[in-house]
Write a protein that holds these residues in place. Structure first.
Motif, PDB file in Angstrom:
ATOM      1  N   LEU A  63       0.859  -1.180   0.000  1.00  0.00           N
ATOM      2  CA  LEU A  63       0.000   0.000   0.000  1.00  0.00           C
ATOM      3  C   LEU A  63       0.896   1.230   0.000  1.00  0.00           C
ATOM      4  CD1 LEU A  63      -2.988   1.058   0.567  1.00  0.00           C
ATOM      5  CD2 LEU A  63      -2.224   1.203   2.921  1.00  0.00           C
ATOM      6  N   LYS A  64       0.618   2.178  -0.863  1.00  0.00           N
ATOM      7  CA  LYS A  64       1.401   3.417  -0.899  1.00  0.00           C
ATOM      8  C   LYS A  64       0.813   4.429   0.070  1.00  0.00           C
ATOM      9  CE  LYS A  64       3.280   2.938  -5.433  1.00  0.00           C
ATOM     10  NZ  LYS A  64       4.090   3.615  -6.382  1.00  0.00           N
ATOM     11  N   GLY A  65       1.677   5.095   0.806  1.00  0.00           N
ATOM     12  CA  GLY A  65       1.263   6.147   1.719  1.00  0.00           C
ATOM     13  C   GLY A  65       1.160   7.476   0.989  1.00  0.00           C
ATOM     14  N   GLY A  66       1.081   8.555   1.767  1.00  0.00           N
ATOM     15  CA  GLY A  66       1.062   9.884   1.188  1.00  0.00           C
ATOM     16  C   GLY A  66      -0.309  10.461   0.931  1.00  0.00           C
ATOM     17  N   ARG A  67      -1.372   9.713   1.268  1.00  0.00           N
ATOM     18  CA  ARG A  67      -2.725  10.221   1.051  1.00  0.00           C
ATOM     19  C   ARG A  67      -3.715   9.470   1.942  1.00  0.00           C
ATOM     20  NH1 ARG A  67      -5.166   7.414  -4.161  1.00  0.00           N
ATOM     21  NH2 ARG A  67      -3.909   5.541  -4.181  1.00  0.00           N
ATOM     22  N   HIS A  68      -4.958   9.888   1.901  1.00  0.00           N
ATOM     23  CA  HIS A  68      -6.008   9.180   2.627  1.00  0.00           C
ATOM     24  C   HIS A  68      -6.335   7.888   1.879  1.00  0.00           C
ATOM     25  CE1 HIS A  68      -6.559  13.150   4.436  1.00  0.00           C
ATOM     26  NE2 HIS A  68      -7.114  12.496   5.443  1.00  0.00           N
ATOM     27  N   ARG A  69      -6.591   6.833   2.615  1.00  0.00           N
ATOM     28  CA  ARG A  69      -6.933   5.531   2.041  1.00  0.00           C
ATOM     29  C   ARG A  69      -8.201   5.025   2.693  1.00  0.00           C
ATOM     30  NH1 ARG A  69      -4.615   3.686  -2.246  1.00  0.00           N
ATOM     31  NH2 ARG A  69      -2.505   3.008  -2.003  1.00  0.00           N
ATOM     32  N   THR A  70      -8.990   4.279   1.949  1.00  0.00           N
ATOM     33  CA  THR A  70     -10.143   3.592   2.506  1.00  0.00           C
ATOM     34  C   THR A  70      -9.812   2.107   2.517  1.00  0.00           C
ATOM     35  OG1 THR A  70     -11.664   5.257   1.653  1.00  0.00           O
ATOM     36  CG2 THR A  70     -12.608   3.131   2.255  1.00  0.00           C
ATOM     37  N   MET A  71      -9.946   1.497   3.680  1.00  0.00           N
ATOM     38  CA  MET A  71      -9.600   0.088   3.841  1.00  0.00           C
ATOM     39  C   MET A  71     -10.797  -0.661   4.422  1.00  0.00           C
ATOM     40  SD  MET A  71      -6.320  -0.026   2.955  1.00  0.00           S
ATOM     41  CE  MET A  71      -5.774  -1.602   3.577  1.00  0.00           C
ATOM     42  N   GLU A  72     -10.877  -1.947   4.084  1.00  0.00           N
ATOM     43  CA  GLU A  72     -11.932  -2.799   4.623  1.00  0.00           C
ATOM     44  C   GLU A  72     -11.340  -4.172   4.892  1.00  0.00           C
ATOM     45  OE1 GLU A  72     -16.545  -4.039   3.698  1.00  0.00           O
ATOM     46  OE2 GLU A  72     -15.411  -2.912   2.216  1.00  0.00           O
ATOM     47  N   PRO A  73     -11.615  -4.748   6.073  1.00  0.00           N
ATOM     48  CA  PRO A  73     -11.071  -6.067   6.393  1.00  0.00           C
ATOM     49  C   PRO A  73     -11.587  -7.135   5.421  1.00  0.00           C
ATOM     50  CG  PRO A  73     -12.086  -5.058   8.328  1.00  0.00           C
ATOM     51  CD  PRO A  73     -12.421  -4.202   7.151  1.00  0.00           C
ATOM     52  N   PRO A  74     -10.864  -8.254   5.313  1.00  0.00           N
ATOM     53  CA  PRO A  74     -11.285  -9.330   4.418  1.00  0.00           C
ATOM     54  C   PRO A  74     -12.494 -10.114   4.936  1.00  0.00           C
ATOM     55  CG  PRO A  74      -9.276  -9.936   5.568  1.00  0.00           C
ATOM     56  CD  PRO A  74      -9.575  -8.509   5.931  1.00  0.00           C
ATOM     57  N   VAL A  75     -12.909  -9.857   6.164  1.00  0.00           N
ATOM     58  CA  VAL A  75     -14.080 -10.515   6.764  1.00  0.00           C
ATOM     59  C   VAL A  75     -14.908  -9.466   7.498  1.00  0.00           C
ATOM     60  CG1 VAL A  75     -12.964 -12.771   7.038  1.00  0.00           C
ATOM     61  CG2 VAL A  75     -12.818 -11.102   8.876  1.00  0.00           C
ATOM     62  N   SER A  76     -16.159  -9.798   7.802  1.00  0.00           N
ATOM     63  CA  SER A  76     -17.016  -8.836   8.522  1.00  0.00           C
ATOM     64  C   SER A  76     -17.021  -9.126  10.019  1.00  0.00           C
ATOM     65  CB  SER A  76     -18.432  -8.864   7.948  1.00  0.00           C
ATOM     66  OG  SER A  76     -18.973 -10.149   8.081  1.00  0.00           O
ATOM     67  N   LEU A  77     -15.857  -9.380  10.555  1.00  0.00           N
ATOM     68  CA  LEU A  77     -15.648  -9.609  11.983  1.00  0.00           C
ATOM     69  C   LEU A  77     -14.666  -8.558  12.501  1.00  0.00           C
ATOM     70  CD1 LEU A  77     -15.000 -13.445  11.738  1.00  0.00           C
ATOM     71  CD2 LEU A  77     -17.102 -12.382  12.581  1.00  0.00           C
ATOM     72  N   ASP A  78     -14.461  -8.526  13.821  1.00  0.00           N
ATOM     73  CA  ASP A  78     -13.422  -7.654  14.371  1.00  0.00           C
ATOM     74  C   ASP A  78     -12.103  -7.979  13.681  1.00  0.00           C
ATOM     75  OD1 ASP A  78     -15.382  -6.865  16.113  1.00  0.00           O
ATOM     76  OD2 ASP A  78     -14.292  -7.409  17.922  1.00  0.00           O
ATOM     77  N   ALA A  79     -11.345  -6.939  13.357  1.00  0.00           N
ATOM     78  CA  ALA A  79     -10.067  -7.137  12.672  1.00  0.00           C
ATOM     79  C   ALA A  79      -9.096  -6.040  13.064  1.00  0.00           C
ATOM     80  CB  ALA A  79     -10.273  -7.145  11.159  1.00  0.00           C
ATOM     81  N   VAL A  80      -7.827  -6.343  12.941  1.00  0.00           N
ATOM     82  CA  VAL A  80      -6.757  -5.376  13.195  1.00  0.00           C
ATOM     83  C   VAL A  80      -5.907  -5.281  11.937  1.00  0.00           C
ATOM     84  CG1 VAL A  80      -4.734  -4.817  14.597  1.00  0.00           C
ATOM     85  CG2 VAL A  80      -6.729  -5.898  15.663  1.00  0.00           C
ATOM     86  N   LEU A  81      -5.697  -4.074  11.487  1.00  0.00           N
ATOM     87  CA  LEU A  81      -4.859  -3.806  10.327  1.00  0.00           C
ATOM     88  C   LEU A  81      -3.481  -3.368  10.815  1.00  0.00           C
ATOM     89  CD1 LEU A  81      -4.351  -3.261   7.288  1.00  0.00           C
ATOM     90  CD2 LEU A  81      -5.349  -0.991   7.660  1.00  0.00           C
ATOM     91  N   TYR A  82      -2.437  -4.028  10.300  1.00  0.00           N
ATOM     92  CA  TYR A  82      -1.061  -3.644  10.628  1.00  0.00           C
ATOM     93  C   TYR A  82      -0.403  -3.179   9.340  1.00  0.00           C
ATOM     94  CZ  TYR A  82       3.821  -4.194  12.145  1.00  0.00           C
ATOM     95  OH  TYR A  82       5.149  -4.000  12.432  1.00  0.00           O
ATOM     96  N   LEU A  83      -0.021  -1.938   9.306  1.00  0.00           N
ATOM     97  CA  LEU A  83       0.714  -1.375   8.179  1.00  0.00           C
ATOM     98  C   LEU A  83       2.143  -1.132   8.628  1.00  0.00           C
ATOM     99  CD1 LEU A  83      -1.862   1.301   6.962  1.00  0.00           C
ATOM    100  CD2 LEU A  83      -1.460  -0.966   6.005  1.00  0.00           C
ATOM    101  N   ARG A  84       3.093  -1.727   7.898  1.00  0.00           N
ATOM    102  CA  ARG A  84       4.507  -1.619   8.259  1.00  0.00           C
ATOM    103  C   ARG A  84       5.279  -1.137   7.043  1.00  0.00           C
ATOM    104  NH1 ARG A  84       7.612  -5.963   7.363  1.00  0.00           N
ATOM    105  NH2 ARG A  84       5.744  -7.235   7.498  1.00  0.00           N
ATOM    106  N   ARG A  85       6.045  -0.057   7.227  1.00  0.00           N
ATOM    107  CA  ARG A  85       6.807   0.506   6.111  1.00  0.00           C
ATOM    108  C   ARG A  85       7.859  -0.486   5.626  1.00  0.00           C
ATOM    109  NH1 ARG A  85       9.606   6.387   5.389  1.00  0.00           N
ATOM    110  NH2 ARG A  85      10.175   6.009   3.244  1.00  0.00           N
ATOM    111  N   ASN A  86       7.928  -0.634   4.311  1.00  0.00           N
ATOM    112  CA  ASN A  86       8.909  -1.550   3.710  1.00  0.00           C
ATOM    113  C   ASN A  86      10.299  -0.942   3.728  1.00  0.00           C
ATOM    114  OD1 ASN A  86       6.818  -3.295   3.156  1.00  0.00           O
ATOM    115  ND2 ASN A  86       6.618  -2.650   1.043  1.00  0.00           N
TER     116      ASN A  86
END
Length: 86
Positions: A63-86
């Motif tokens: 995922l490229k940074g530098g702007r607003h992003r809209t994200m949605e988990p792969p399931v409709s349950l509680d989820a945690v998104l971890y974004l780590r810079r490469n």
């Protein structure tokens, strides 16, 4: 260790960030959220953690940074998104 609460960076208001390096965003009950990555340049590895299923899903595309992003988990349950810079 360097992450601090940054509720303003996610429309879910559940965000820990070491801005520009790593982000943890909680998605209660799934659904999409807007994430402010305007202060985050570069590419980020996308990992989803689904606690109820004890499962991790890694996106094949960075995922490229530098702007607003809209994200949605792969399931409709509680989820945690971890974004780590490469």
């Amino acid at each position: 260790i360097n992450m601090i609460p940054r509720s303003e960076l996610s429309s879910t208001h559940y965000c820990l960030a070491d801005e520009g390096k790593a982000y943890l965003i909680y998605f209660p009950e799934g659904g999409e959220a807007k994430i402010n990555l305007t202060g985050a340049t570069g590419e980020y590895t996308v990992e989803w953690f689904i606690p109820v299923m004890n499962r991790k899903v890694v996106s094949p595309q960075p995922l490229k940074g530098g702007r607003h992003r809209t994200m949605e988990p792969p399931v409709s349950l509680d989820a945690v998104l971890y974004l780590r810079r490469n």
